[in-house]
Design an enzyme around this catalytic site. Structure first.
Site, PDB file in Angstrom:
ATOM      1  N   PHE A 322      67.316  35.978  92.761  1.00  0.00           N
ATOM      2  CA  PHE A 322      67.224  37.384  93.135  1.00  0.00           C
ATOM      3  C   PHE A 322      66.838  38.223  91.924  1.00  0.00           C
ATOM      4  O   PHE A 322      67.424  38.065  90.847  1.00  0.00           O
ATOM      5  CB  PHE A 322      68.564  37.905  93.657  1.00  0.00           C
ATOM      6  CG  PHE A 322      69.051  37.249  94.917  1.00  0.00           C
ATOM      7  CD1 PHE A 322      68.716  37.771  96.160  1.00  0.00           C
ATOM      8  CD2 PHE A 322      69.850  36.126  94.861  1.00  0.00           C
ATOM      9  CE1 PHE A 322      69.173  37.173  97.323  1.00  0.00           C
ATOM     10  CE2 PHE A 322      70.312  35.517  96.013  1.00  0.00           C
ATOM     11  CZ  PHE A 322      69.980  36.044  97.252  1.00  0.00           C
ATOM     12  N   ASP A 323      65.858  39.087  92.101  1.00  0.00           N
ATOM     13  CA  ASP A 323      65.638  40.128  91.112  1.00  0.00           C
ATOM     14  C   ASP A 323      66.647  41.226  91.428  1.00  0.00           C
ATOM     15  O   ASP A 323      66.717  41.691  92.565  1.00  0.00           O
ATOM     16  CB  ASP A 323      64.212  40.664  91.205  1.00  0.00           C
ATOM     17  CG  ASP A 323      63.947  41.732  90.171  1.00  0.00           C
ATOM     18  OD1 ASP A 323      64.063  41.445  88.983  1.00  0.00           O
ATOM     19  OD2 ASP A 323      63.636  42.877  90.580  1.00  0.00           O
ATOM     20  N   LYS A 324      67.462  41.635  90.461  1.00  0.00           N
ATOM     21  CA  LYS A 324      68.602  42.502  90.766  1.00  0.00           C
ATOM     22  C   LYS A 324      68.204  43.845  91.382  1.00  0.00           C
ATOM     23  O   LYS A 324      68.597  44.172  92.501  1.00  0.00           O
ATOM     24  CB  LYS A 324      69.419  42.757  89.494  1.00  0.00           C
ATOM     25  CG  LYS A 324      70.760  43.447  89.771  1.00  0.00           C
ATOM     26  CD  LYS A 324      71.303  44.173  88.557  1.00  0.00           C
ATOM     27  CE  LYS A 324      70.656  45.529  88.397  1.00  0.00           C
ATOM     28  NZ  LYS A 324      71.282  46.371  87.382  1.00  0.00           N
TER      29      LYS A 324
END
Length: 631
Positions: A322-324
């Site tokens: 996941f890209d935050k």
């Protein structure tokens, strides 16, 4: 099957009914010991009614594709049955095989209807505002910039932005969510969604052919060309299966009579059973029917899958990255605190400097500061010698003096006095720190925060329950990143990353776990999405780039559909495995029973073809019943 006609008016149904009546009548007359010639004639009429269409299929296969297809085998079996004195079997072969073909066509038409239903979501006409009046116009004739009127109960005709009115809009056709969404001035609306209760005026931003629903339809159609490894393998096996079975049938028909002097008629009859069993129809449709069912079901649930290969590969994904920002968090950063460290500057002065520097950046943190300045009527000033240091911050001259707005990494090696205690405290709260300063010292600390998505913890927990590792990538410092990860339950965290670092980290994670899926917004994360085994873009309804670049697109801007996606993949591959296993097992059983003379020719085609085809189709339809685990 013809659309819009009564069932009995469809030609295939008429053929099945007529052939079935002859088949049943023949058996009744045979049971009553009627004249054998008349009984044979009735069976022959029934065989011809269904066999005529089968013969045409056989001819097309032989002439156009230069192959002996299943239809040709059925024709041979039918004619041979009459020759050896089994007219009832010849009639059964064509009658039951035609029903099997009808069921295959039904499954194919069902898939096409699913796509057609998507096409029909968007209305054909629009109410276009012309001065103080309105006119009904075909959607293809409405241009960008024109204003369309959407009354209560109407479908939104074209993609656009609301410029007047407010209303609840049902976006289930795009996002799969049935809960209506409030749309007000400035909000985006999509073609095919339903205006429930208010009056809207919408300025058109896309032509009909470029609308989100049009792109979805195009990609769903294209997805059927992107075949999985299982589909390709099944087709290769089927390619050799039929010739092998034909050779086996010839051997069964000739070897016992020639070498052992047994009855030619008996062994020809057994060979004919092998011929009809050699039809690979059920085996061939075992995978594509399941895949089409999965893709169309996913589309209706707001998940756009670009091919059956991705349905299959999702099952093999061991870790989700996941890209935050904007994925695990809402991506709507807000300025939360301003701490001035120099008495010569006020909060307004600090915001003016920071916003002026950040005004030329598209980064979410920059936008948060700029938005705060705009909302508080703080004016911007002209800057010179603007320099963007990727992953670190902005440096520029304001009124001839150099200033910066940066994260800790830009000033880490400087002699500036920074309170480590304050940095750790803000980071522990999950806040992102922006240092504002000049060439001499740090003037202020601005903190920006982003809200974690409400369902993030549930999604991560569900993925873990399915045996999937979770990884978060972020440019935040280690403490801030760990704070967010701990709240959500993420397994692994990589922090302080520059944009180019993500690709290297992705390869590291893949080497550690195996196949990975990357979840991002499809724009800033496009390279990482492309490098991963499965690229999943969020919020695709509002982004053409996301729809085009990702392998899977979540039409809604949240991650709640991820567990559904994994469940769908596992269910689909499980059903397909069942289809293939049962098809092979039943075919082999029928082969053994046919050679032993235990089953008749009619039973061979009834169980080995018609029954299998029906079973495979019904089993594949179960895929559409997969529900989102979070709902």
């Amino acid at each position: 099957m013809a659309e819009g006609k009564p069932l009995i008016a469809n030609r295939p149904i008429q053929i099945i009914v007529a052939s079935g009546i002859c088949f049943a009548t023949g058996h009744i007359l045979e049971w009553l010991s009627f004249n054998p010639a008349i009984v044979t004639l009735i069976f022959m009429i029934g065989a011809i009614i269904a066999g005529y269409e089968i013969a045409k299929m056989a001819y097309r296969s032989l002439v156009k594709r230069h192959t002996i297809g299943p239809a040709m085998l059925m024709c041979i079996a039918c004619v041979a049955s009459f020759i050896i004195g089994h007219p009832e079997e010849g009639a059964a072969v064509t009658f039951l095989y035609y029903i099997a073909e009808f069921l295959e066509d039904y499954a194919e038409h069902r898939a096409k209807r699913s796509i057609k239903s998507l096409v029909e979501i968007a209305p054909d006409t629009a109410r276009v505002k012309v001065g103080e009046s309105e006119e009904i116009r075909n959607v293809d004739d409405v241009n960008i910039g024109e204003i369309v009127i959407v009354k209560p109960g109407d479908k939104v005709p074209l993609d656009g932005n609301v410029i007047s009115g407010s209303s609840s809009v049902n976006q289930a056709s795009i996002t799969g969510e049935s809960v209506p969404v409030l749309k007000e001035i400035g909000d985006e609306v999509f073609s095919g969604t339903v205006n429930e209760d208010g009056y809207l005026e919408v300025v058109v931003t896309k032509k009909a052919k470029d609308s989100v629903i049009s792109k979805i339809v195009t990609l769903v159609k294209r997805s059927q060309l992107n075949r999985s490894e299982t589909e390709s393998l099944v087709e290769k096996v089927a390619k050799y299966y039929t010739p092998v079975m034909m050779v086996a049938a010839a051997c069964v028909a000739l070897i016992p009579p020639v070498l052992f002097g047994q009855s030619l008629v008996d062994w020809v009859y057994k060979a004919l059973s092998l011929l009809v069993i050699s039809c690979p129809c059920a085996f061939l449709i075992s995978t594509p029917v399941g895949m089409v069912s999965a893709i169309t079901s996913a589309t209706k649930n707001g998940v756009l899958i670009k091919g059956s290969t991705y349905v299959e590969e999702m099952r093999d994904v061991k870790a989700v990255i996941f890209d935050k920002t904007g994925t695990l968090t809402e991506g709507k950063l807000e300025l939360s605190e301003i701490v001035v460290l120099d008495d010569c500057y006020s909060e307004a002065d600090i915001v003016k400097i920071a916003a002026s520097l950040e005004n030329q950046s598209s980064h979410p943190i920059a936008q948060a500061i700029v938005n705060y300045a705009t909302m508080n009527d703080i004016e911007f000033v002209e800057i010179e010698e603007f320099k963007n240091v990727p992953g670190k911050g902005i440096v520029a001259n304001v009124n001839g003096e150099q200033y910066y707005a940066a994260n800790e990494s830009l000033i880490d090696s400087s002699s500036f006095d920074i309170s480590r205690e304050d940095i750790n405290r803000y980071s522990a709260e999950g806040k992102t720190i922006v240092f504002v300063g000049n060439a001499e010292k740090v003037l202020a600390i601005i903190t920006v925060s982003d809200k974690i998505r409400d369902n993030a913890s549930e999604v991560i927990a569900d993925l873990k329950n399915q045996g999937v590792q979770t990884v978060m990538l972020t440019g935040d410092n280690k403490i801030a990143a760990k704070s967010v990860a701990d709240k959500i339950g993420i397994d692994y965290v990589y922090s302080n990353l520059l944009p180019q670092d993500k690709l290297n980290i992705l390869d590291t994670i893949r080497n550690k776990f195996g196949d990975v899926a990357m979840v991002g917004d499809g724009i800033n994360d496009a390279p990482a999405l492309a490098r991963s085994n499965i690229g999943i873009a969020m919020g695709a309804a509002g982004s053409d780039v996301a729809i085009e670049t990702a392998d899977v697109a979540l039409m809604q801007d949240d991650i709640s559909k991820l567990p559904y996606l994994f469940s769908l993949s596992n269910k689909t591959m499980g059903v397909i495995k069942q289809n293939i296993t049962v098809a092979i097992a039943v075919k082999l059983l029928c082969v053994v029973l046919a050679i032993l003379g235990i089953i008749t020719l009619m039973m061979s085609v009834g169980f080995g073809d018609l029954g299998l085809t029906l079973l495979v189709i019904l089993n594949s339809f179960r895929i559409g019943m997969v529900k989102d685990p979070l709902f």
